[in-house]
Structures are given as C-alpha cells and as structure tokens.
Design a protein around this motif. Sequence first.
Motif, PDB file in Angstrom:
ATOM      1  N   GLU A  81       0.832  -1.202   0.000  1.00 50.35           N
ATOM      2  CA  GLU A  81       0.000   0.000   0.000  1.00 50.35           C
ATOM      3  C   GLU A  81       0.867   1.254   0.000  1.00 50.35           C
ATOM      4  O   GLU A  81       0.641   2.184  -0.761  1.00 50.35           O
ATOM      5  CB  GLU A  81      -0.920   0.032   1.223  1.00 50.35           C
ATOM      6  N   GLU A  90      -3.770   2.944  -6.509  1.00 47.97           N
ATOM      7  CA  GLU A  90      -4.580   2.384  -5.452  1.00 47.97           C
ATOM      8  C   GLU A  90      -4.437   0.878  -5.479  1.00 47.97           C
ATOM      9  O   GLU A  90      -3.899   0.320  -6.441  1.00 47.97           O
ATOM     10  CB  GLU A  90      -6.057   2.764  -5.603  1.00 47.97           C
ATOM     11  N   ILE A  91      -4.921   0.230  -4.450  1.00 49.68           N
ATOM     12  CA  ILE A  91      -4.786  -1.207  -4.405  1.00 49.68           C
ATOM     13  C   ILE A  91      -6.143  -1.849  -4.154  1.00 49.68           C
ATOM     14  O   ILE A  91      -6.935  -1.369  -3.346  1.00 49.68           O
ATOM     15  CB  ILE A  91      -3.721  -1.640  -3.359  1.00 49.68           C
ATOM     16  N   LEU A  92      -6.405  -2.866  -4.925  1.00 47.32           N
ATOM     17  CA  LEU A  92      -7.647  -3.625  -4.763  1.00 47.32           C
ATOM     18  C   LEU A  92      -7.301  -4.910  -4.045  1.00 47.32           C
ATOM     19  O   LEU A  92      -6.737  -5.831  -4.636  1.00 47.32           O
ATOM     20  CB  LEU A  92      -8.258  -3.912  -6.139  1.00 47.32           C
ATOM     21  N   LEU A  93      -7.593  -4.923  -2.757  1.00 49.99           N
ATOM     22  CA  LEU A  93      -7.158  -6.033  -1.915  1.00 49.99           C
ATOM     23  C   LEU A  93      -8.201  -7.132  -1.851  1.00 49.99           C
ATOM     24  O   LEU A  93      -9.375  -6.875  -1.593  1.00 49.99           O
ATOM     25  CB  LEU A  93      -6.898  -5.508  -0.498  1.00 49.99           C
ATOM     26  N   THR A  94      -7.779  -8.342  -2.094  1.00 49.03           N
ATOM     27  CA  THR A  94      -8.706  -9.464  -1.986  1.00 49.03           C
ATOM     28  C   THR A  94      -7.998 -10.629  -1.306  1.00 49.03           C
ATOM     29  O   THR A  94      -6.802 -10.801  -1.434  1.00 49.03           O
ATOM     30  CB  THR A  94      -9.176  -9.959  -3.368  1.00 49.03           C
ATOM     31  N   ARG A 109     -13.554  -9.569  -9.374  1.00 56.48           N
ATOM     32  CA  ARG A 109     -13.400  -8.211  -8.848  1.00 56.48           C
ATOM     33  C   ARG A 109     -12.250  -7.500  -9.546  1.00 56.48           C
ATOM     34  O   ARG A 109     -12.329  -6.307  -9.855  1.00 56.48           O
ATOM     35  CB  ARG A 109     -13.161  -8.266  -7.332  1.00 56.48           C
ATOM     36  N   GLY A 113     -12.898  -4.333 -11.948  1.00 60.65           N
ATOM     37  CA  GLY A 113     -12.233  -3.103 -11.530  1.00 60.65           C
ATOM     38  C   GLY A 113     -11.215  -2.630 -12.549  1.00 60.65           C
ATOM     39  O   GLY A 113     -10.628  -1.564 -12.391  1.00 60.65           O
TER      40      GLY A 113
ATOM     41  N   ARG B  48     -16.560  -1.312 -13.854  1.00 61.65           N
ATOM     42  CA  ARG B  48     -16.937  -0.655 -12.608  1.00 61.65           C
ATOM     43  C   ARG B  48     -16.879   0.865 -12.704  1.00 61.65           C
ATOM     44  O   ARG B  48     -17.730   1.558 -12.153  1.00 61.65           O
ATOM     45  CB  ARG B  48     -15.981  -1.095 -11.498  1.00 61.65           C
ATOM     46  N   GLN B  49     -15.855   1.350 -13.349  1.00 61.08           N
ATOM     47  CA  GLN B  49     -15.698   2.801 -13.427  1.00 61.08           C
ATOM     48  C   GLN B  49     -16.879   3.444 -14.152  1.00 61.08           C
ATOM     49  O   GLN B  49     -17.430   4.441 -13.706  1.00 61.08           O
ATOM     50  CB  GLN B  49     -14.415   3.173 -14.174  1.00 61.08           C
ATOM     51  N   GLU B  81     -13.676  -6.753   4.671  1.00 61.63           N
ATOM     52  CA  GLU B  81     -13.618  -7.130   3.259  1.00 61.63           C
ATOM     53  C   GLU B  81     -14.649  -8.202   2.950  1.00 61.63           C
ATOM     54  O   GLU B  81     -15.384  -8.113   1.966  1.00 61.63           O
ATOM     55  CB  GLU B  81     -12.224  -7.666   2.903  1.00 61.63           C
ATOM     56  N   GLU B  90     -16.680  -2.762  -2.798  1.00 64.27           N
ATOM     57  CA  GLU B  90     -15.231  -2.875  -2.695  1.00 64.27           C
ATOM     58  C   GLU B  90     -14.770  -2.017  -1.533  1.00 64.27           C
ATOM     59  O   GLU B  90     -15.540  -1.219  -0.996  1.00 64.27           O
ATOM     60  CB  GLU B  90     -14.547  -2.408  -3.989  1.00 64.27           C
ATOM     61  N   ARG B 109      -7.500  10.410  -1.047  1.00 62.59           N
ATOM     62  CA  ARG B 109      -7.774   9.180  -1.789  1.00 62.59           C
ATOM     63  C   ARG B 109      -9.249   8.814  -1.684  1.00 62.59           C
ATOM     64  O   ARG B 109      -9.869   8.363  -2.663  1.00 62.59           O
ATOM     65  CB  ARG B 109      -6.907   8.048  -1.253  1.00 62.59           C
TER      66      ARG B 109
END
Lengths: 348, 348
Positions: A81, A90-94, A109, A113, B48-49, B81, B90, B109
Amino acid sequence: MDIRDVAKRAKVSTATVSRTINQVATVDTQLAKRVWKAVAELGYYPNRQARALVSGKSRVFGLIVSEITNPFFPEIVQTFETVAVEHNYEILLTSTIHDPKRMELAVRRMIEGRVDGVAILTFGMEDELLAHLRFRNLPLVFIDVGPKAPRVSNIRVDYAHGIRQAVQHLAAMKHERIGFVTGPLRLRSAAVRRDAFEESMREIGLPVKPEFIVAGDHRLEGGKRALQDLYKLREQPTALLCSNDMTAIGVMRQAFDLGIAIPRDLSVVGFDDIRMADFVIPPLTTVQMSQTELAKLAFDALLREVKRDDPTPDGTEYLLTTQLILRSSTTFPPDLGHARQPSASKRD
Amino acid sequence: MDIRDVAKRAKVSTATVSRTINQVATVDTQLAKRVWKAVAELGYYPNRQARALVSGKSRVFGLIVSEITNPFFPEIVQTFETVAVEHNYEILLTSTIHDPKRMELAVRRMIEGRVDGVAILTFGMEDELLAHLRFRNLPLVFIDVGPKAPRVSNIRVDYAHGIRQAVQHLAAMKHERIGFVTGPLRLRSAAVRRDAFEESMREIGLPVKPEFIVAGDHRLEGGKRALQDLYKLREQPTALLCSNDMTAIGVMRQAFDLGIAIPRDLSVVGFDDIRMADFVIPPLTTVQMSQTELAKLAFDALLREVKRDDPTPDGTEYLLTTQLILRSSTTFPPDLGHARQPSASKRD
DNA sequence: CTGTTAGCGCATTCAC
DNA sequence: GTGAATGCGCTAACAG
C-alpha cells in the motif's frame, strides 16, 4: 463540483484544467497558477472513475493474498500500500481464504475493476487464479510459481540459502539430531524447504533420519502435533527446524505444555520471520524471508511491466534471498553441558 | 468488449443488457436468457468505473486504519472485506501510520475515489480526518469519538464491562495488590480503560495505589518498561491488568527476562483479545473486544446510512460490549500457597 | 416490456 | 499554447 466549475472560475477551458492537473509541461505558467488557485478555492478533487474511464488506465493494482489474518501478510499489505500510494496507485485487496469461490470472486473483482496488474501472493491455488487472468494480457506477478510468459513476473525465492545457514548454525553448536517439521507438501514452497533441509544436512555430513521429518501444516496446530509425535519416539531430536514461524510457535507452545524448556532442552528455528517471531518467549531464531522486500519487488515488477511497451516473451524474474536471524530459541544441545547458555545474543 | 458487443450478440439493446445484469425484474425471461448466454460466451465483465460514473455510486467504502501491521487490525480488515464483498462493495484501504501527511493523503484518496462512506477505525487523529470529510455529507462511522451529526455513526464500546469482570476475577482469587499499565492517555479509549479499572477496584473495595498505575504506550516496549518500573518498587503487585494485549505481551516478555514466572509470580490480564493472545506462552487471559463484531458493525452502519433517505440529525449509535476471556496467565497470588494451580481452564 | 438517447467527468484529439 | 469537440462504458429517462 467538476472540472468545468474549475475551468469557469479560472477562466480557461476544461482542457487547460486537465492539462494543468496532469502536469503537462506546455501549460502557460500564468494560466496554471489561475487553475491551481481555482482548484484550491473550490476544493476540487478529480474523479478517479472518470479519469480511468477515459484514459483506459485505472491506476489500480490488484493484490491477492491468502488471508490477511495470516501473520505473514499484514506487513506485505502495508508495504504494498505504501509503495503504491507513493506512485499514485490504489490497491484492490482481496483474500481467497483458501476458498475456490472466493478465488473466482477475486478474479472477477479484479477484472470488473479493470486493474492495471495483479500481484498474486498466495499460498496455493495460484494455477486457478492464473487460468482466468492470463488471457487478458494483464501484468501479473507471482512468487515462484508463475509461468514463463509475456507480462508475467516471478519472484524467485532462494529458500535454500537461509536454511543452509540454519542447519550450519545448529551443527556448529554440535547438534547432530536435527529434526524438521514440514508444511503442506502440496505447496511448492513447503516442499522446497524440506528438500533444502535434507540437502543442507547431507552437505555437512549429518544424518537425515526419516522419523525426524514430521508433517505440519504451517499452522500452530501442526507444530503442536509434530512435537507430540516427536516426543513419542525412543530418541528425540535436540534441535528442530520448522517450515514456518507459526509451526515453530506451535512447537514452542506444545513444549511449554509438555514441560520441555526451550532452548535448554530443545533448540527451535522458524522460517519467515513474521513480527511475532520477535515477540514470543523466547524470541525465535528464524530464517527471514523479508515481507517488505517481497512486497516492494512485487509492486516494482508490476509497475515496470505497465511501463514496458514490448514485453519479453518469457516474462521477468526477480530474486529474493533468505537469511538466518539469530535470537534466543537455539543453544547447545542439552547433553553437552552447555545448557542455559544461549548461543544468540538477545536483541534487546 | 463492452455492453454493446453483448447487445449485438444477444440481439437486444444495450439497455436490456444493462437491465438484465442489474437484475431488473421486468426483463422478459427469454431475452434475459439470451443476454446471459452472450455474456458467458463473450466473457463479458461490466466496467466498474463506467457504472460508478453514471450511477453516482461507486459502491466502494473507505476503511481507514492506523496500521495494518498492528495486530488489532488484520482481523478487522479481513472481516470488513468479507462482508463488503458479500454486499458487492469494494473497499478502499488506507492506513495513516500515525502520520499527518498520510492522513491527509488518505482523505484525498477517499474523495478522489468518490467512496460512498468511510469507516474510521483508527487510534487517534480522528478529529483531523473528520474535519476534511464531514462537509461532504458522506456516511461516516467512528469508534466512540465521532460527533453527533447527520450521517455519522458511532460504535460505542463498553470497555468497563470486561474490565470489571477482570478485576473481579482477580479479586475472587484474593489478589489485593492489582496494578494497571495504561495506554497513551491522549487516546480516549486508553483513558476510559484506566478509569474503568479504578472504578472497578473501588467498587469491590480494593485500594487503588497510585504507584501501581504505570504508563505504557500500547506497544511491546511500554509493557516491558512498565514491568521494570514496577519491580523497582518496595512492594510489587501480584496481578497486572494491561490496557491492551501488546502491553501484556511486553510485560510477559520482560517477566521472562527478569525470571518472573507467569502466572505463578504474577498474574497478567490483557485487553483486546488479538489472535496472538492465544499463541503466547502462557495463553493470555484478556478482555475481548471483538474485532470481527466491530468490523461488521462498522460496515452495517455505513450500509444502513447509504440506504437511508432522511438521516437522523444526531446520527446513530451502536454498542459493542467487552468480556473477559479466561486463559492461563492468571492464578492465585503467590503468597496464598495456591501457586501453580491455574484458575482458568486451558482452551485446548 | 423494450429501445433510443443523453450524459456522468474527464483526457485527448484536432484546429486555431 | 489553448479551446472546442469527441467519446470512454454504462445507466436512467423517456418514448413507444
């Protein structure tokens, strides 16, 4: 509150506002100044979605981990991060939680995204993740297990180096009966560690007794069970290497319940160097696999791939080495009379 | 690969595709079937955007924590999450690392990402975060410290309940000299815990000795220092309550170095019930403040606020209670001759 | 119930 | 160097 409001107030076009905000060099200094002023006065914040939509770049990297609650990962997430933010990503955390459904969901996701790349830092199930992701020509980064393919990076971990150091550390103190608690051997990383242990033992001329190699699961419970089993043997090891720190902590916990003093009766070495390793009593001697390094490498690999125009056909490899960290869970074997004299100096 | 491709292949309009995907009930079953077929065949994933841009809802909740590497947070992040994903949200994860610059960045952010709500689960600095966020009429959720304002939820933690249980647990075993290691007292949550301790002591008729209340910092080091200081006194406490688990673990660590046996010589109680509490030796008796409950409450608060049309002027309150978890770090005081007989049954 | 159309906020042509 | 115009992919409003 959008780019048009800013344009109006600065008496310029929206294009100029856009250019100013995106640091395009050709914007006149005076105009830029007016734009920034308007931005500040209005409290304008550009809309990420809109930017992503029109530019085709989301400036988001996916990060897939096994579970955040696994002590190996928080450091990784934190570092990833931090580095990401520095680069305006940005970070898409899964997390997959070892659940195939969650895994599929994770992939979905990521795609919905429209992430610009994915770091797959999981234990197991990488293949399934890969299958869905690979045909999108997305930059991907794996630990060890990724294929040689365009836009796919691999962080190769030199597990053997630290393990060899650990074995030699124990051998130097005249341990001869050294055991090993494995991880789940379906994991490449666990199998490699076990192999490295056996190899290191042979290298230094120590016997690898099959009954001293017991199965763990990379969790606390596995370590506890392993020690139980080991202490049912006629002859016990005087030192124990563990495939990861949680296993070692399980061993220590079980030792406590069994009245076995560590390190006096049994020397214990872990692997990973999670934070907790320095918190347990006694502090755990362990092979460090730097989580911060790993996270940085993963991010850099992704970033580099994003910037690269012509990907190499076989992807790129990065190297992460491991090394022994001495703390207080190892000492001379009990029958040598050196007991109670830790080999490693306390760190604090 | 977009909605138009799907529309063409299914021989319907893009609107119908959109409706189908969004589960609008009025779509003809036959058409829907054709759409889903096309979606599957093409491997279509909505963007998504684009959805966010046009709908004005990003379906992203911000989650601000202090640092992910603080053992209190991984469980929260994981649960948040999981719940978020279940609701097709998300999460935009940010950590302040106790750094004002990072905090500002975090807010930026959030705003640039046009999140639909923010959970501020930090230790300290909430005010600063609030100042920037509050005027956007965004749903916000805090622990304890949020203002009574529209769209602002608060999770009120009943710290006192568990602390009273802890004090009574110790008193029941005839401890009379009970100490307390505080957290950073500028934190409301730390001050409240200290106050609850004193109150509980008085309630049960035990003396609160000022020299038995020592300052910690909610970190390992503070716990270590606290015990050092305590053992310089002429008379020592026989039991020690700690403002959080890391402090307690620091105490245990220092006790180990000092040759003080826990719980035989000193009973120790923590607060939080982080995972590690069950891993340390001996397993730590502690006051649980459920991190999973907390995360769920926070998410639900946000979700509820998003769905609500007319916000209540004073926001909403939620309650989280705490309770004592008995493990093995407490027993009778040493001078009572009950030593070595733990009061708490082992959990495993 | 379905299709056509407008526009979300922005970056990027292309003329000027 | 700057502005006007176009369209990213999608949903919502409206007409049919």
